[in-house]
Motif scaffolding. Sequence first.
Motif, PDB file in Angstrom:
ATOM      1  N   PHE A 222       0.831  -1.207   0.000  1.00 16.46           N
ATOM      2  CA  PHE A 222       0.000   0.000   0.000  1.00 16.46           C
ATOM      3  C   PHE A 222       0.864   1.255   0.000  1.00 16.46           C
ATOM      4  O   PHE A 222       0.663   2.181  -0.805  1.00 16.46           O
ATOM      5  N   LEU A 223       1.863   1.293   0.867  1.00 16.13           N
ATOM      6  CA  LEU A 223       2.718   2.471   0.964  1.00 16.13           C
ATOM      7  C   LEU A 223       3.582   2.633  -0.274  1.00 16.13           C
ATOM      8  O   LEU A 223       3.762   3.748  -0.789  1.00 16.13           O
ATOM      9  N   TYR A 282       8.872   6.791  10.795  1.00 16.61           N
ATOM     10  CA  TYR A 282       8.981   8.244  10.819  1.00 16.61           C
ATOM     11  C   TYR A 282       9.498   8.782   9.486  1.00 16.61           C
ATOM     12  O   TYR A 282       9.127   9.883   9.062  1.00 16.61           O
ATOM     13  N   VAL A 283      10.357   8.024   8.837  1.00 15.22           N
ATOM     14  CA  VAL A 283      10.836   8.411   7.511  1.00 15.22           C
ATOM     15  C   VAL A 283       9.675   8.417   6.516  1.00 15.22           C
ATOM     16  O   VAL A 283       9.514   9.358   5.727  1.00 15.22           O
ATOM     17  N   VAL A 284       8.862   7.381   6.580  1.00 15.28           N
ATOM     18  CA  VAL A 284       7.727   7.277   5.658  1.00 15.28           C
ATOM     19  C   VAL A 284       6.688   8.360   5.948  1.00 15.28           C
ATOM     20  O   VAL A 284       6.108   8.943   5.029  1.00 15.28           O
ATOM     21  N   ALA A 389      -2.393   8.979   7.367  1.00 17.40           N
ATOM     22  CA  ALA A 389      -3.237   8.638   8.514  1.00 17.40           C
ATOM     23  C   ALA A 389      -3.111   7.169   8.876  1.00 17.40           C
ATOM     24  O   ALA A 389      -3.010   6.799  10.056  1.00 17.40           O
ATOM     25  N   TYR A 390      -3.087   6.299   7.870  1.00 23.39           N
ATOM     26  CA  TYR A 390      -2.975   4.851   8.122  1.00 23.39           C
ATOM     27  C   TYR A 390      -1.647   4.524   8.801  1.00 23.39           C
ATOM     28  O   TYR A 390      -1.599   3.765   9.769  1.00 23.39           O
ATOM     29  N   THR A 391      -0.567   5.096   8.293  1.00 27.29           N
ATOM     30  CA  THR A 391       0.753   4.811   8.853  1.00 27.29           C
ATOM     31  C   THR A 391       0.860   5.324  10.282  1.00 27.29           C
ATOM     32  O   THR A 391       1.401   4.654  11.167  1.00 27.29           O
ATOM     33  N   HIS A 396       3.311   0.197  13.619  1.00 22.98           N
ATOM     34  CA  HIS A 396       4.152   0.401  14.793  1.00 22.98           C
ATOM     35  C   HIS A 396       5.482   1.036  14.405  1.00 22.98           C
ATOM     36  O   HIS A 396       6.094   0.672  13.402  1.00 22.98           O
ATOM     37  N   ALA A 397       5.949   1.965  15.236  1.00 21.98           N
ATOM     38  CA  ALA A 397       7.263   2.563  15.005  1.00 21.98           C
ATOM     39  C   ALA A 397       8.368   1.564  15.327  1.00 21.98           C
ATOM     40  O   ALA A 397       9.361   1.444  14.620  1.00 21.98           O
TER      41      ALA A 397
END
Length: 406
Positions: A222-223, A282-284, A389-391, A396-397
């Motif tokens: 998805f990403l 966090y990068v994404v 929003a999904y990420t 999880h980080a």
Amino acid sequence: MNTATAPGAGTGRGFNLALATWVSAINFWAWNLIGPLSTTYAHDLSLSSTQASLLVATPILVGALGRIVVGSLTDRYGGRIMFIAISLASILPVLAVGLAGTAGSYPLLLVFGFFLGIAGTIFAVGIPFANAWYEPARRGFATGVFGAGMVGTALSAFFTPRFVNWFGLLSTHVIIAVALAVTAGVCILVMRNSPEFVPNTDPVVPKLTAALKLGVTWEMSFLYAIVFGGFVAFSNYLPTYIKTIYGFSAVDAGARTAAFALAAVIARPIGGALSDRIPPKYVVLASLAGTAVMAFIAIFQPPPDIWSAATFIALAVFLGVGTGGVFAWVARRAPAKSVGSVTGIVAAAGGLGGYFPPLVMGATYDSVDNDYAVGLLLLLVATALIALAYTALRLHAREPARDPAV
């Protein structure tokens, strides 16, 4: 494979990673041969916006779907054999597209452009190949460097129109075909798989079925469909966009598209390296937020050349960082013996993400106001915000335990 330390993987790994990156670059150039010439074809063949978009999108589709099979074959045969096979298999489609373009046949360009997509499957080879050479703590770096092979799109955007002016259409395709042949020959002579590579001889279909049952496969697909799909779509469609909106020639539009692609290429290993140091989430997140903002600004058609260049180069940087971050995440979470299968599916999703935008951009183009506002709003602003929003809320980080081996 011992994923903890990867003993012995240091021997020659830098050289093999660099060579793999070059193989990717020349195949990406071949894959993107139609995009930089799309405005020329549209003019010479009197194509509608939709027809031109379909011509650009067809190689993207095949390159996307083919990655599913190629990723699993890489698990079985290793990167060296697959790099050689894809480079050789791409030669005939490259020559055929050149012949079709010289003959001025739109149907043949579509047919041979379909097979040109073979070159685009190369990405599904390189990720498991690079993973096998590097220990887990450096796989973000390794996959980011290999991903810089996307520079082939920049090379194509910049040089292909110029080569056509200098040498002619067919001769340009012959040059790329020769480069593919030479690249395959170099791989035969000097490329090696990692000492840690262990062939996975399980049947392909069950492997793919098992990979599809993993949560990481769907989440990363998805990403990646957004970040890599956005890069592929704009690398191919930007020449048409720039010529339509700003009135630049094919050569000038190609140069500006090359700058876009190069910015994304430089940003990709940065995204991978950052993901070795901080959680990839966090990068994404930063990538998706930046993509949404810059795509929204692009809707208002910033004036050329400084403001439009700044807008699209910033967009490319955010997309490039995101591609590096997503595949660093894949490398951390995918089961070691099935990296190729998961990679193939995720890479296919990225390619499919690049297939639809040119079609939507062509279909939603407003010829009265000369803008692509609806397409940009739907394709990048809305999808990037949904993915953001999904990420933020669902992923999880800190990485959970790897999905069970399949």
